[in-house]
Enzyme design. Structure first.
Site, PDB file in Angstrom:
ATOM      1  N   GLY A  57      -9.189   3.829  -8.592  1.00 46.43           N
ATOM      2  CA  GLY A  57      -7.971   4.126  -7.833  1.00 46.43           C
ATOM      3  C   GLY A  57      -6.780   4.505  -8.698  1.00 46.43           C
ATOM      4  CB  ILE A  58      -3.190   3.729  -8.142  1.00 50.82           C
ATOM      5  CG1 ILE A  58      -3.030   4.473  -6.801  1.00 50.82           C
ATOM      6  CG2 ILE A  58      -1.889   3.765  -8.939  1.00 50.82           C
ATOM      7  CD1 ILE A  58      -2.032   3.833  -5.832  1.00 50.82           C
TER       8      ILE A  58
ATOM      9  N   GLY B 231      -4.089  -5.031  -7.030  1.00 50.29           N
ATOM     10  CA  GLY B 231      -3.566  -5.543  -5.763  1.00 50.29           C
ATOM     11  C   GLY B 231      -4.600  -5.448  -4.660  1.00 50.29           C
TER      12      GLY B 231
ATOM     13  CE1 TYR C  80      -0.732  -4.136  -0.669  1.00 49.95           C
ATOM     14  CE2 TYR C  80       0.669  -2.855   0.809  1.00 49.95           C
ATOM     15  CZ  TYR C  80      -0.087  -2.956  -0.349  1.00 49.95           C
ATOM     16  OH  TYR C  80      -0.198  -1.868  -1.182  1.00 49.95           O
TER      17      TYR C  80
END
Ligand SMILES: NC(=O)c1ccc[n+]([C@@H]2O[C@H](COP(=O)([O-])OP(=O)(O)OC[C@H]3O[C@@H](n4cnc5c(N)ncnc54)[C@H](OP(=O)(O)O)[C@@H]3O)[C@@H](O)[C@H]2O)c1
Length: 236
Positions: free
Chosen positions: A15-16, A79, A142
């Protein structure tokens, strides 16, 4: 070319985080990533770490310091989401998201801080979310964790800003990754309709902002929340 630094990206195996690690390598930095499974891009040092476990984070830093030198740029990216409406949300669903996203960041930055102070240089980059300030239904856990990162970066700026250390927040909007692919199609379409740019973001667009914040041109930017969201959260 920016000054070459030792960079740590948490959750850099996909991902990021993976895209940020790739970009930091391309920028000429020495890059380590934490991972629980799999590894970061070729050319990075992958170390095991679990964000809810301070001892594993400590061991990861010790390994990075031995192989690449003291960490100078920290990208707290790892996260999770556990989306559900408030009335259905269990205390475990709330606290486990806070534990990973917010307390996990605390564990990582605290472990990094002594080295940053010693080197009188540091770039702390926290990956928050548009949802931190904009809110999101089903995301009380979140969004609370991501809003907390704003206070974190600003308090850190006030504590350590005079020591060559900056702390900034990147607030991505809807970026195409495993995390967003897991959202129901109807919710994805709803987001799309409210994004002024008319499209979802790409991981490389978050990596570009992280690259800037780590670089020499960002030395006087601290406590900022940088949205990379196609305009979704503007004004928040
Ligand atoms: N995608 C978006 O649209 C978006 C938008 C706003 C903000 N963000 C934020 O950007 C960051 C990266 O998101 P992403 O979309 O790239 O997510 P992703 O594809 O789900 O990747 C999450 C990364 O975090 C790691 N991680 C999660 N929990 C961990 C734990 N307890 N200990 C260690 N590592 C852990 C994962 O490791 P494993 O592979 O081992 O699970 C993985 O490397 C997150 O903080 C997310 O909240 C994402």
């Amino acid at each position: 070319m920016p000054t070459s630094r030792t960079v740590l990206v948490t959750g850099g195996n996909r991902g990021i985080g993976y895209a940020i690690a790739e970009r930091m390598l391309a920028d000429g930095h020495r890059v380590a990533v934490t991972s629980r499974s799999g590894s970061g891009p070729e050319g990075t040092l992958t170390v095991r770490a679990e964000m809810t476990d301070a001892a594993s984070i400590d061991a990861a830093f010790t390994e990075i310091e031995a192989q690449l030198g003291p960490v100078e740029v920290v990208v707290a990216n790892a996260g999770i989401t556990k989306d559900t409406l408030l009335l259905r949300m269990t205390e475990e669903e709330f606290t486990s998201v806070i534990d990973t996203n917010l307390t996990g960041t605390f564990r990582v930055v605290k472990r990094a801080a002594k080295g940053l102070l010693k080197g009188r240089f540091g770039r702390v980059i926290l990956i928050s979310s548009v949802v931190g300030l904009y809110g999101g239904p089903g995301q009380i856990n979140y969004s609370s964790s991501k809003a907390g990162l704003v206070g974190f970066a600003r308090s850190l700026t006030r504590e350590l800003g005079s020591r060559g250390i900056t702390a900034n927040v990147i607030a991505p909007g809807f970026i195409e990754t495993d995390m967003t692919a897991a959202l129901p199609e109807a919710q994805q379409q709803q987001y799309l309709g409210s994004i002024p740019a008319g499209r979802f973001g790409q991981v490389a667009e978050i990596a570009g902002a992280a690259s800037f914040l780590a670089g020499d041109d960002a030395a006087y930017i601290s406590g900022a929340v940088i949205p990379v969201d196609g305009g979704l959260g503007m004004g928040h």
